[in-house]
Design an enzyme around this catalytic site. Structure first.
Site, mmCIF file in Angstrom:
data_model
loop_
_atom_site.group_PDB
_atom_site.id
_atom_site.type_symbol
_atom_site.label_atom_id
_atom_site.label_comp_id
_atom_site.label_asym_id
_atom_site.label_seq_id
_atom_site.Cartn_x
_atom_site.Cartn_y
_atom_site.Cartn_z
ATOM 1 C CG HIS A 18 109.792 -19.915 -5.428
ATOM 2 N ND1 HIS A 18 109.571 -20.240 -4.109
ATOM 3 C CD2 HIS A 18 109.249 -18.683 -5.596
ATOM 4 C CE1 HIS A 18 108.931 -19.263 -3.506
ATOM 5 N NE2 HIS A 18 108.712 -18.303 -4.395
ATOM 6 C CE LYS A 42 107.127 -10.257 4.725
ATOM 7 N NZ LYS A 42 107.064 -10.925 3.435
ATOM 8 C CB SER A 128 106.523 -19.255 0.612
ATOM 9 O OG SER A 128 107.390 -19.396 -0.477
HETATM 10 O O1 PNS Z 1 108.941 -13.218 -2.677
HETATM 11 P P1 PNS Z 1 108.411 -11.816 -2.494
HETATM 12 O O2 PNS Z 1 108.212 -11.541 -1.009
HETATM 13 O O3 PNS Z 1 107.188 -11.540 -3.319
HETATM 14 O O4 PNS Z 1 109.567 -10.820 -3.023
HETATM 15 C C1 PNS Z 1 109.427 -9.418 -2.918
HETATM 16 C C2 PNS Z 1 110.756 -8.709 -3.257
HETATM 17 C C3 PNS Z 1 111.889 -9.253 -2.422
HETATM 18 C C4 PNS Z 1 111.072 -8.907 -4.721
HETATM 19 C C5 PNS Z 1 110.556 -7.188 -3.000
HETATM 20 O O5 PNS Z 1 109.996 -6.989 -1.741
HETATM 21 C C6 PNS Z 1 111.845 -6.374 -3.105
HETATM 22 O O6 PNS Z 1 112.402 -6.237 -4.160
HETATM 23 N N1 PNS Z 1 112.301 -5.854 -1.955
HETATM 24 C C7 PNS Z 1 113.554 -5.128 -1.861
HETATM 25 C C8 PNS Z 1 113.333 -3.662 -1.528
HETATM 26 C C9 PNS Z 1 113.014 -2.885 -2.760
HETATM 27 O O7 PNS Z 1 113.760 -2.831 -3.734
HETATM 28 N N2 PNS Z 1 111.824 -2.236 -2.733
HETATM 29 C C10 PNS Z 1 111.286 -1.482 -3.822
HETATM 30 C C11 PNS Z 1 110.584 -2.400 -4.799
HETATM 31 S S1 PNS Z 1 109.625 -1.493 -5.908
#
Ligand code: PNS
Length: 162
Positions: A18, A42, A128
């Site tokens: 990251h 989570k 992670s």
């Molecule tokens: O570190 P990660 O878990 O891969 O991150 C995933 C993240 C936080 C980028 C994604 O789950 C997200 O943007 N969630 C917020 C909800 C949202 O906007 N969902 C639609 C995405 S297409």
């Protein structure tokens, strides 16, 4: 025009992979916001407040800040007047999920671009989730997370034993 990017994620905990992406991002954009998703479904190892602190402790770039968000990422990006979402890609296996997210986000907010950056090869296999698994099973995670993060993980494990 000020170029602002959002680098979103769970960051539970932040890894060297990251940090590598944040550094690359800080060179490409005027401002970068590392945005931690508040996901109530989570059970994380570290609370959102702890994760904010852990990231702030290891950040050395003046144009990078840390924030948190709930709900849709595109709403957060628009609210913060960002032009881009940055995601790191490690391997081909990341691509499908990232493509889906990028296209959905584009449908929701056509003006917002998703930019993919490749992490350094040395970090291309770390996540992670894997770091937590190896740590819990007693393996070494030295060099894969910042030292301060490793210390906090050890503290957390000791707290759990008490
Ligand atoms: O570190 P990660 O878990 O891969 O991150 C995933 C993240 C936080 C980028 C994604 O789950 C997200 O943007 N969630 C917020 C909800 C949202 O906007 N969902 C639609 C995405 S297409």
């Amino acid at each position: 025009m000020m170029r602002r990017a959002i680098y979103p994620g769970t960051f539970d905990p932040i890894t060297m992979g990251h940090l590598d992406i944040i550094e690359r991002c800080s060179r490409l954009f005027d401002e970068v916001i590392v945005a931690i998703l508040v996901n109530l479904d989570k059970e994380p190892m570290f609370s959102v407040e702890e994760r904010v602190k852990m990231i702030q402790e290891v950040m050395t770039w003046p144009n990078v800040t840390v924030g948190t968000f709930e709900g849709l990422l595109v709403h957060y990006a628009v609210e913060h007047e960002a032009q881009a979402i940055v995601r790191g890609i490690r391997a081909v296996s990341d691509y499908e999920y990232e493509l889906q997210m990028a296209l959905m986000n584009r449908r929701l907010e056509p003006e917002l671009e998703t930019v993919f950056l490749m992490a350094a090869e040395a970090y291309s296999y770390i996540s992670s989730r894997l770091i937590k698994e190896v740590f819990k099973l007693g393996g070494s995670i030295n060099g894969l997370v910042p030292e301060s993060v490793e210390r906090r993980m050890r503290d957390r494990a000791e707290e759990a034993e008490c």
